[in-house]
Write an enzyme that holds these catalytic residues in place. Structure first.
Site, PDB file in Angstrom:
ATOM      1  N   ASP A 131       0.801  -1.198   0.225  1.00 56.90           N
ATOM      2  CA  ASP A 131      -0.124  -0.188   0.059  1.00 56.90           C
ATOM      3  C   ASP A 131       0.797   1.208   0.094  1.00 56.90           C
ATOM      4  O   ASP A 131       1.047   2.289   0.901  1.00 56.90           O
ATOM      5  CB  ASP A 131      -0.809   0.018   1.192  1.00 56.90           C
ATOM      6  CG  ASP A 131      -0.252  -0.185   2.593  1.00 56.90           C
ATOM      7  OD1 ASP A 131      -0.859   0.470   3.597  1.00 56.90           O
ATOM      8  OD2 ASP A 131       0.901  -0.502   2.691  1.00 56.90           O
TER       9      ASP A 131
ATOM     10  N   ASP B  62       6.849   1.192   1.990  1.00 58.87           N
ATOM     11  CA  ASP B  62       6.433   0.272   0.795  1.00 58.87           C
ATOM     12  C   ASP B  62       7.203   0.831  -0.402  1.00 58.87           C
ATOM     13  O   ASP B  62       7.805  -0.270  -1.092  1.00 58.87           O
ATOM     14  CB  ASP B  62       4.883   0.324   0.337  1.00 58.87           C
ATOM     15  CG  ASP B  62       3.941   0.056   1.517  1.00 58.87           C
ATOM     16  OD1 ASP B  62       3.915   0.835   2.388  1.00 58.87           O
ATOM     17  OD2 ASP B  62       3.327  -0.899   1.510  1.00 58.87           O
TER      18      ASP B  62
ATOM     19  N   ASN C 294      -2.645   2.588   3.399  1.00 63.31           N
ATOM     20  CA  ASN C 294      -1.942   3.960   3.589  1.00 63.31           C
ATOM     21  C   ASN C 294      -2.554   5.144   2.973  1.00 63.31           C
ATOM     22  O   ASN C 294      -2.771   6.106   3.447  1.00 63.31           O
ATOM     23  CB  ASN C 294      -0.386   4.090   3.376  1.00 63.31           C
ATOM     24  CG  ASN C 294       0.484   3.468   4.066  1.00 63.31           C
ATOM     25  OD1 ASN C 294       0.562   3.342   5.406  1.00 63.31           O
ATOM     26  ND2 ASN C 294       1.330   2.549   3.435  1.00 63.31           N
TER      27      ASN C 294
ATOM     28  N   THR D 168       2.931  -6.210   2.671  1.00 65.06           N
ATOM     29  CA  THR D 168       3.343  -5.117   3.554  1.00 65.06           C
ATOM     30  C   THR D 168       2.186  -4.001   3.716  1.00 65.06           C
ATOM     31  O   THR D 168       2.609  -2.831   4.262  1.00 65.06           O
ATOM     32  CB  THR D 168       4.684  -4.242   2.862  1.00 65.06           C
ATOM     33  OG1 THR D 168       4.086  -3.627   1.537  1.00 65.06           O
ATOM     34  CG2 THR D 168       5.817  -5.196   2.667  1.00 65.06           C
TER      35      THR D 168
ATOM     36  N   PHE E  37      -1.060  -1.167  12.438  1.00 61.71           N
ATOM     37  CA  PHE E  37      -1.831  -0.450  11.371  1.00 61.71           C
ATOM     38  C   PHE E  37      -2.311  -1.641  10.404  1.00 61.71           C
ATOM     39  O   PHE E  37      -3.517  -1.692  10.139  1.00 61.71           O
ATOM     40  CB  PHE E  37      -1.015   0.330  10.563  1.00 61.71           C
ATOM     41  CG  PHE E  37      -1.836   1.127   9.722  1.00 61.71           C
ATOM     42  CD1 PHE E  37      -1.614   0.642   8.046  1.00 61.71           C
ATOM     43  CD2 PHE E  37      -2.692   2.286   9.474  1.00 61.71           C
ATOM     44  CE1 PHE E  37      -2.371   1.466   7.243  1.00 61.71           C
ATOM     45  CE2 PHE E  37      -3.404   2.761   8.688  1.00 61.71           C
ATOM     46  CZ  PHE E  37      -3.145   2.286   7.405  1.00 61.71           C
ATOM     47  N   ASN E  38      -1.588  -2.332   9.885  1.00 61.08           N
ATOM     48  CA  ASN E  38      -1.889  -3.520   8.845  1.00 61.08           C
ATOM     49  C   ASN E  38      -2.839  -4.435   9.459  1.00 61.08           C
ATOM     50  O   ASN E  38      -3.697  -4.640   8.796  1.00 61.08           O
ATOM     51  CB  ASN E  38      -0.540  -4.217   8.245  1.00 61.08           C
ATOM     52  CG  ASN E  38       0.201  -3.105   7.286  1.00 61.08           C
ATOM     53  OD1 ASN E  38      -0.315  -2.174   6.958  1.00 61.08           O
ATOM     54  ND2 ASN E  38       1.727  -3.481   7.398  1.00 61.08           N
TER      55      ASN E  38
ATOM     56  N   HIS F  24       9.654   0.344   8.263  1.00 59.16           N
ATOM     57  CA  HIS F  24       8.916  -0.825   8.480  1.00 59.16           C
ATOM     58  C   HIS F  24       9.041  -2.034   7.311  1.00 59.16           C
ATOM     59  O   HIS F  24       9.843  -2.980   7.489  1.00 59.16           O
ATOM     60  CB  HIS F  24       7.564  -0.838   8.567  1.00 59.16           C
ATOM     61  CG  HIS F  24       7.407   0.221   9.745  1.00 59.16           C
ATOM     62  ND1 HIS F  24       7.430  -0.071  11.102  1.00 59.16           N
ATOM     63  CD2 HIS F  24       6.415   1.635   9.694  1.00 59.16           C
ATOM     64  CE1 HIS F  24       7.090   1.012  11.874  1.00 59.16           C
ATOM     65  NE2 HIS F  24       6.683   1.758  11.102  1.00 59.16           N
ATOM     66  N   ASP F  25       8.721  -1.735   5.952  1.00 54.97           N
ATOM     67  CA  ASP F  25       8.113  -2.657   5.083  1.00 54.97           C
ATOM     68  C   ASP F  25       9.473  -3.448   4.432  1.00 54.97           C
ATOM     69  O   ASP F  25       9.520  -4.681   4.199  1.00 54.97           O
ATOM     70  CB  ASP F  25       7.390  -1.894   3.857  1.00 54.97           C
ATOM     71  CG  ASP F  25       5.989  -1.731   4.524  1.00 54.97           C
ATOM     72  OD1 ASP F  25       5.441  -0.814   3.889  1.00 54.97           O
ATOM     73  OD2 ASP F  25       5.706  -2.252   5.422  1.00 54.97           O
TER      74      ASP F  25
HETATM   75  O1  RIB Z   1       2.475  -0.104  10.841  1.00 57.56           O
HETATM   76  C1  RIB Z   1       3.265  -0.025   9.850  1.00 57.56           C
HETATM   77  C2  RIB Z   1       2.637  -0.484   8.712  1.00 57.56           C
HETATM   78  O2  RIB Z   1       1.715   0.298   8.311  1.00 57.56           O
HETATM   79  C3  RIB Z   1       3.644  -0.352   7.278  1.00 57.56           C
HETATM   80  O3  RIB Z   1       3.442  -1.190   6.395  1.00 57.56           O
HETATM   81  C4  RIB Z   1       3.152   0.971   6.713  1.00 57.56           C
HETATM   82  O4  RIB Z   1       3.433   1.298   5.300  1.00 57.56           O
HETATM   83  C5  RIB Z   1       1.876   0.895   6.776  1.00 57.56           C
HETATM   84  O5  RIB Z   1       0.914  -0.087   5.828  1.00 57.56           O
HETATM   85 CA    CA Z   2       2.543  -0.726   4.077  1.00 59.37          CA
END
Ligand code: RIB
Ligand code: CA
Length: 311
Positions: A10, A15, A39, A125, A166-167, A240-241
């Site tokens: 996303d 990403d 996102n 991701t 979040f994901n 993160h990703d």
């Molecule tokens: O919590 C972080 C994740 O949520 C990452 O993948 C960021 O891109 C969002 O998608």
């Molecule tokens: Ca992401």
């Protein structure tokens, strides 16, 4: 021998960094990219993915997926971190690569079924809606996927909630399906990704890479730093990703431990929590692992080298 990977994403700044690492790493063959609302809206993240791949010179096909979670009609977008476009402050080509007409779930299933069993690794991701839809529509993929290495979840503190990341929190039901499907899952959660801080030294290193991909990475890191500084008060955002991609390239860089992981779908305060049960030795047939330790210097080397290898 390269490993075939399919990224479901996303884009989103991190990403974009994951796509740079996957497209530039000599250890991987990026066989497809699918998009999911997260996102930003599906339209925005899909346009971003297509334009990123165009800039990187990647021939990986792109297919669009879910515009909302399984059980609700709107994703929880994140403009405060990724901007209104999903990639505010990043210069991309006007046109992206062509869009594969298949829905992401069908694209994922067909890509796996047309290749040798055990040859494709899925790297989600974003929210797991597309992956869950692929399993529901084509259960045969579960035994044919090499591994699911996902950025999401947390052993300890969350980000969108005390215990939720979040994901996962965007679509807990989809995550529950993915974690319980029976294929091997490596959860690259916040405990790991918060060790990948893009500080000024990292950002300076990206600015020194004389390729278009290097410039994209530098712009992504600068923009990500700006929004994290304003929204979270951080000066070194966690990238993160690409940590999930690094796990596939060099598992010793992203060390994980087997542990039973369950996704909470009902808790009033804990919905979207990835519940990791470390109370005892994991059962011999445990299919889930949680990533806990990053070799940060090796991780940044992988990412910078990948950006330097691209056009
Ligand atoms: O919590 C972080 C994740 O949520 C990452 O993948 C960021 O891109 C969002 O998608
Ligand atoms: Ca992401």
């Amino acid at each position: 021998m390269t490993q075939a990977v399919l990224i479901d994403c996303d884009p989103g700044y991190d990403d974009a960094a994951a796509l740079i690492l996957a497209a530039g790493s000599p250890a991987l063959e990026l066989v497809g990219v699918t998009t999911v609302a997260g996102n930003q809206t599906l339209e925005k993240v899909t346009g971003n993915a297509r334009r990123i791949l165009k800039l990187l010179g990647s021939r990986a096909p792109v297919a669009a997926g879910a515009r909302s979670p399984l059980l609700s009609d709107a994703p929880r977008v994140c403009p405060e971190i990724h901007g209104e476009s999903g990639l505010d402050g990043v210069e991309l080509p006007e046109e992206g690569v062509p869009l594969d007409p298949r829905p992401a779930a069908r694209f994922i299933a067909e890509t796996i079924l047309e290749r040798e069993p055990g040859s494709v690794t899925l790297i989600p991701t974003g929210p797991l809606t597309n992956i869950a839809a692929a399993v529901l529509s084509e259960p045969r993929i579960v035994s044919r996927v090499r591994e699911v290495v996902l950025m999401g979840g947390a052993v300890h503190a969350g980000n969108v909630g005390p215990f939720s990341e979040f994901n996962i929190a965007n679509d807990p039901e989809a995550a529950d399906i993915v974690f319980r499907a029976g294929w091997p899952v490596v959860m690259v959660g916040l405990d790991l990704t918060r060790q990948a801080r893009a500080d000024e030294a990292v950002r300076r290193r990206a600015r020194s890479i004389p390729t278009r991909a290097g410039r994209l990475l530098a712009e992504v890191l600068e923009a990500f730093t700006g929004t994290y500084r304003r929204a979270r008060g951080y000066d070194a955002p966690p990238l993160h990703d690409p940590c999930a991609v690094a796990r596939v390239i060099a598992p010793e860089t992203v060390r994980a431990r087997p542990v039973p992981i369950a996704v909470e779908c009902a808790g009033r305060w804990t919905r979207g929590m990835t519940v990791c049960d470390f109370r005892r030795e994991p059962p011999a047939d445990v299919r889930t692992q949680a990533a806990l330790e990053l070799d940060a210097p090796a991780f940044w080397d992988l990412l910078m080298d990948a950006a330097a290898r691209l056009p």
